[in-house]
Design a protein around this motif. Structure first.
Motif, short mmCIF file in Angstrom:
data_model
loop_
_atom_site.label_atom_id
_atom_site.label_comp_id
_atom_site.label_asym_id
_atom_site.label_seq_id
_atom_site.Cartn_x
_atom_site.Cartn_y
_atom_site.Cartn_z
N PHE A 71 8.60 -12.99 -25.19
CA PHE A 71 9.77 -13.84 -25.01
C PHE A 71 9.48 -14.97 -24.02
O PHE A 71 10.00 -16.08 -24.17
CB PHE A 71 10.95 -13.00 -24.51
N HIS A 74 8.05 -17.70 -25.93
CA HIS A 74 9.13 -18.38 -26.66
C HIS A 74 9.83 -19.39 -25.76
O HIS A 74 10.13 -20.51 -26.18
CB HIS A 74 10.15 -17.36 -27.19
N MET A 75 10.06 -18.99 -24.51
CA MET A 75 10.75 -19.90 -23.59
C MET A 75 9.89 -21.11 -23.26
O MET A 75 10.41 -22.22 -23.08
CB MET A 75 11.15 -19.15 -22.32
N HIS A 78 10.31 -23.34 -26.11
CA HIS A 78 11.66 -23.91 -26.04
C HIS A 78 11.70 -25.09 -25.07
O HIS A 78 12.21 -26.16 -25.42
CB HIS A 78 12.62 -22.81 -25.58
N THR A 129 20.96 -19.87 -29.42
CA THR A 129 19.65 -19.31 -29.77
C THR A 129 19.15 -18.26 -28.79
O THR A 129 18.06 -17.72 -28.99
CB THR A 129 18.59 -20.43 -29.88
N HIS A 130 19.94 -17.97 -27.74
CA HIS A 130 19.48 -16.99 -26.76
C HIS A 130 20.49 -15.88 -26.48
O HIS A 130 20.09 -14.78 -26.12
CB HIS A 130 19.12 -17.68 -25.44
N LEU A 135 18.08 -15.55 -32.44
CA LEU A 135 16.64 -15.44 -32.14
C LEU A 135 16.00 -14.28 -32.89
O LEU A 135 14.85 -14.38 -33.34
CB LEU A 135 16.43 -15.29 -30.64
N LEU A 196 20.11 -13.84 -18.96
CA LEU A 196 18.92 -13.16 -19.48
C LEU A 196 18.24 -12.34 -18.39
O LEU A 196 17.75 -11.23 -18.66
CB LEU A 196 17.94 -14.20 -20.04
N GLY A 226 13.90 -15.57 -18.78
CA GLY A 226 15.14 -16.06 -18.18
C GLY A 226 14.88 -16.88 -16.93
O GLY A 226 15.51 -17.93 -16.72
N MET A 229 13.67 -20.30 -17.92
CA MET A 229 14.74 -21.20 -18.34
C MET A 229 15.50 -21.73 -17.12
O MET A 229 15.80 -22.94 -17.04
CB MET A 229 15.71 -20.48 -19.27
#
Length: 302
Positions: A71, A74-75, A78, A129-130, A135, A196, A226, A229
């Motif tokens: 994940f 993924h971030m 993003h 999307t989160h 997701l 998150l 998290g 982000m």
């Protein structure tokens, strides 16, 4: 997937052919237009092509390959697609190369590029999307994953269009308003990131289904994403805020932006002509008295 190492980060590639063709066509179109424009700054061209190259890496490189496994990766994808790539593309000023066509579509573009539209789209994409099952669907469906990447890139472009001073079909957004929009986006990143980080279990079963004996645990990886982000997203927003403040200071040195607006408002209130010195005490006093007389006459006539 093999363990994520610096070597794997550079060698793991899985380029989606449609994306490569599209990005290649965009880069070629920009280069053709730039060559035809005499005196076009090559620094802008380099910035735009850097954005294209980073988009290729984010969509087809190891960042994309490992986003289905971690994940936190993924971030990383993003943040690249929703902030870094759009900023580089827009700083290349591509819309300046097609100004004639933009004027013909001015009203439509004026609505689409309104900062409220960009902020609403950014918020919907980041939250949707989160903090929803979206997701999970993106992790198991290549088509949905591609749509997710387009959403990140598109929402980032719409958010940043007016913030970097590009607003087709509309006058430039004031620098103060740009900072307000940036602050709102920072709040969105912070709230989603904190949610998150406070989630006690893995919310996306596709990550739990991946068999690996390396890297962080599921919940630890979720919390890392998290934090990325919250901290990473806000750091990128802060960098953009510094850029906007720098542009604002330059505009004020030239007498543009808020200073000019306040000056115009003051002249309008005192009913002064353009050639009148506003700071002349006697002239200002006479204008003020004249304004009071006009107000008194209106009241007397009612």
């Amino acid at each position: 997937m093999p363990p994520l190492t610096w070597s794997a980060l550079l060698t793991e590639w899985d380029l989606p052919v449609p994306a490569v063709i599209l990005l290649g066509a965009i880069a070629a179109g920009y280069l053709v237009a730039a060559v035809r424009r005499p005196g076009w700054p090559w620094g802008r061209t380099g910035t735009f092509l850097a954005g294209i190259g980073l988009a290729v890496f984010a969509i087809g490189g190891a960042v994309n390959a490992y986003s289905d496994v971690l994940f936190s990766m993924h971030m990383a994808q993003h943040l690249l697609l929703i902030m870094v790539v759009p900023a580089l593309l827009l700083l290349g000023r591509p819309f300046d190369l097609v100004q004639g066509r933009l004027r013909r579509a001015g009203r439509t573009l004026g609505v689409v590029t309104h900062p409220a539209v960009g902020f609403a789209g950014y918020t919907a994409v980041v939250v949707g999307t989160h903090l929803t099952p979206f997701l999970q669907h993106a992790l198991i469906s290549p088509l949905v994953h591609g749509i997710e990447e387009l959403l990140y890139l598109g929402s980032g472009l719409l958010l940043l269009l007016p913030l970097v001073g590009v607003r087709p079909g509309r006058p430039p957004l004031s620098h103060l308003a740009r900072l307000v929009v940036l602050f709102g986006a920072m709040v969105v990143d912070a709230v989603v990131g904190v949610v998150l980080m406070m989630t006690p279990s893995e919310p996306f079963p596709a990550y739990a289904a991946v068999v690996r004996d390396w890297g962080p645990g599921l919940v630890e990886d979720l919390h890392w994403g998290g934090a990325a982000m919250w901290v990473g997203g806000d750091a990128l927003m802060a960098a953009l805020a510094v850029f906007v403040i720098g542009r604002w200071m330059s505009a004020m040195d030239r007498g543009d932006d808020l200073g000019t607006w306040l000056e115009s408002a003051r002249r309008s209130a005192l009913d002064l002509g353009e050639g009148t010195a506003v700071d002349d005490d006697e002239e200002a006093l006479r204008s003020y008295n004249a304004m009071l007389a006009r107000l008194a006459a209106r009241e007397g006539g009612r």
